[in-house]
Design a protein around this motif. Structure first.
Motif, PDB file in Angstrom:
ATOM      1  N   PHE A   1       6.057  20.352  -9.219  1.00  0.00           N
ATOM      2  CA  PHE A   1       4.702  19.836  -9.370  1.00  0.00           C
ATOM      3  C   PHE A   1       4.208  20.091 -10.786  1.00  0.00           C
ATOM      4  N   VAL A   2       3.785  19.022 -11.480  1.00  0.00           N
ATOM      5  CA  VAL A   2       3.297  19.149 -12.861  1.00  0.00           C
ATOM      6  C   VAL A   2       1.886  18.597 -13.026  1.00  0.00           C
ATOM      7  N   GLY A   3       1.272  18.167 -11.934  1.00  0.00           N
ATOM      8  CA  GLY A   3      -0.091  17.648 -12.016  1.00  0.00           C
ATOM      9  C   GLY A   3      -0.185  16.359 -12.817  1.00  0.00           C
ATOM     10  N   PHE A   4      -1.090  16.353 -13.773  1.00  0.00           N
ATOM     11  CA  PHE A   4      -1.317  15.143 -14.576  1.00  0.00           C
ATOM     12  C   PHE A   4      -0.566  15.171 -15.906  1.00  0.00           C
ATOM     13  N   ASP A   5       0.430  16.023 -16.016  1.00  0.00           N
ATOM     14  CA  ASP A   5       1.187  16.125 -17.265  1.00  0.00           C
ATOM     15  C   ASP A   5       1.864  14.809 -17.644  1.00  0.00           C
ATOM     16  N   ASN A   6       2.360  14.080 -16.625  1.00  0.00           N
ATOM     17  CA  ASN A   6       3.029  12.802 -16.908  1.00  0.00           C
ATOM     18  C   ASN A   6       2.055  11.784 -17.506  1.00  0.00           C
ATOM     19  N   TYR A   7       0.793  11.820 -17.064  1.00  0.00           N
ATOM     20  CA  TYR A   7      -0.211  10.893 -17.602  1.00  0.00           C
ATOM     21  C   TYR A   7      -0.582  11.281 -19.038  1.00  0.00           C
TER      22      TYR A   7
ATOM     23  N   ILE B   1       0.825  -1.209   0.000  1.00  0.00           N
ATOM     24  CA  ILE B   1       0.000   0.000   0.000  1.00  0.00           C
ATOM     25  C   ILE B   1       0.859   1.258   0.000  1.00  0.00           C
ATOM     26  N   TYR B   2       1.882   1.314   0.866  1.00  0.00           N
ATOM     27  CA  TYR B   2       2.730   2.503   0.919  1.00  0.00           C
ATOM     28  C   TYR B   2       3.439   2.772  -0.413  1.00  0.00           C
ATOM     29  N   PRO B   3       4.060   1.763  -1.053  1.00  0.00           N
ATOM     30  CA  PRO B   3       4.700   2.029  -2.354  1.00  0.00           C
ATOM     31  C   PRO B   3       3.732   2.552  -3.418  1.00  0.00           C
ATOM     32  N   ILE B   4       2.472   2.082  -3.391  1.00  0.00           N
ATOM     33  CA  ILE B   4       1.499   2.560  -4.378  1.00  0.00           C
ATOM     34  C   ILE B   4       1.182   4.036  -4.144  1.00  0.00           C
ATOM     35  N   PHE B   5       0.991   4.412  -2.878  1.00  0.00           N
ATOM     36  CA  PHE B   5       0.732   5.824  -2.575  1.00  0.00           C
ATOM     37  C   PHE B   5       1.942   6.690  -2.909  1.00  0.00           C
ATOM     38  N   LYS B   6       3.140   6.166  -2.628  1.00  0.00           N
ATOM     39  CA  LYS B   6       4.365   6.911  -2.949  1.00  0.00           C
ATOM     40  C   LYS B   6       4.497   7.068  -4.468  1.00  0.00           C
ATOM     41  N   MET B   7       4.166   6.020  -5.204  1.00  0.00           N
ATOM     42  CA  MET B   7       4.227   6.072  -6.667  1.00  0.00           C
ATOM     43  C   MET B   7       3.220   7.083  -7.210  1.00  0.00           C
ATOM     44  N   ALA B   8       2.002   7.094  -6.645  1.00  0.00           N
ATOM     45  CA  ALA B   8       0.987   8.051  -7.081  1.00  0.00           C
ATOM     46  C   ALA B   8       1.432   9.482  -6.783  1.00  0.00           C
ATOM     47  N   PHE B   9       2.084   9.694  -5.650  1.00  0.00           N
ATOM     48  CA  PHE B   9       2.584  11.030  -5.284  1.00  0.00           C
ATOM     49  C   PHE B   9       3.686  11.470  -6.240  1.00  0.00           C
TER      50      PHE B   9
END
Length: 295
Positions: A47-53, A25-33
């Motif tokens: 901070f770039v928001g959703f630019d990476n997606y 769970i922690y790695p997933i939250f860290k990855m999302a951050f």
């Protein structure tokens, strides 16, 4: 009879819950951050928001591996399902040497995927590989250099599928065999009395009654194939010209070679979300035909 208290039950679940929290769970939250930031070589982030997606879905370097991954999953899982079912039906019958042959077929399950990839890399080598030499001996190829399995864009992804099929078909066979052996023998006996032949018993009774086992095996293998890394990395590293590059490989390269932590995290999170959604839909039976409503 004394019932176990709720606190005792929770105490037994606590170690597993801690393990899940720390290592999943922690790695997933860290990855999302991290996916919301852009990192420079000095470790500074912006901070770039959703630019990476947006970059991921609009970039050929992500879409092509996505296509390769879907092709890889389709070829590997379909062949494994067919071969696993055939082998399970064969080994369901009690014949002399059944257990010995079955144990030999299960041997690949004991080998790590990385080792399996290295084995098939040597076997498919144009210089000294046994596969091309066998094809030459039986007259399919004129010389061992006619098909360059690992150096030709047309064959590289298929070559990786060979290794995956060899490695995990025994797992599919084992799952289906367990389902077949768990069937109620009275159904088979009744079908035999009614005059059903071997093929009719398979199609009408055996396979429909092990449908939950088949769905479970399929879902496990699809998820496992979608995150395949070791085999492809050992055999081709995604080459030549990215022809065998899967999503897991491009994520690894983006993170380790180009140090794009945010972009790699975004691609990894997309893969995790797709696999979670697929698992929920598949296991809830939404792919099954709707039951006819009673009038």
């Amino acid at each position: 009879m004394q019932l176990i208290s709720r606190k005792t039950v929770l105490a037994f679940f606590l170690p597993g819950a801690l393990f899940m929290g720390i290592f999943m769970i922690y790695p997933i939250f860290k990855m999302a951050f991290d996916s919301l930031y852009s990192f420079d070589p000095n470790g500074m982030k912006e901070f770039v928001g959703f630019d990476n997606y947006v970059k991921a879905f609009g970039n050929e370097s992500f879409l092509q591996p996505l296509k390769n991954t879907l092709v890889y999953i389709f070829i590997a899982v379909v062949v494994e399902l067919i071969l696993g079912t055939i082998l399970a039906l064969i080994f369901e019958e009690n014949f002399k040497g059944n257990k010995i042959i079955r144990s030999l077929i299960l041997t690949p399950l004991m080998i790590a995927p990385l080792v399996a990839g290295l084995i098939w890399k040597l076997m498919l080598s144009a210089q000294f590989g046994i596969i091309n030499q066998l094809l030459v001996n039986i007259g399919i190829l004129e010389n061992s250099n006619q098909i360059l399995w690992l150096a030709d864009e047309k064959w590289s992804l298929l070559a990786c599928c060979f290794a995956d099929i060899w490695l995990t078909t025994p797992f599919m066979m084992l799952m289906i065999l367990a389902g077949l052996q768990g069937l109620d023998g009275s159904m088979i006996e009744a079908a035999t009395i009614d005059g059903a032949n071997w093929w009719q018993k398979i199609i009408k009774i055996k396979l429909p009654n092990i449908k939950p086992v088949l769905l479970t095996a399929l879902s496990i293998r699809i998820i496992d194939a979608a995150r395949t890394f070791d085999i492809v990395w050992a055999m081709t590293q995604g080459g030549p010209n990215n022809s065998s590059e899967l999503i897991s490989v491009v994520i690894y390269k983006t993170l380790t070679r180009y140090n794009k932590v945010g972009y790699a995290s975004a691609m990894a999170l997309i893969l995790v979300v797709v696999l979670v959604v697929f698992t929920l839909v598949f296991m809830q039976g939404l792919w099954n035909p709707k039951k006819k409503q009673s009038v």
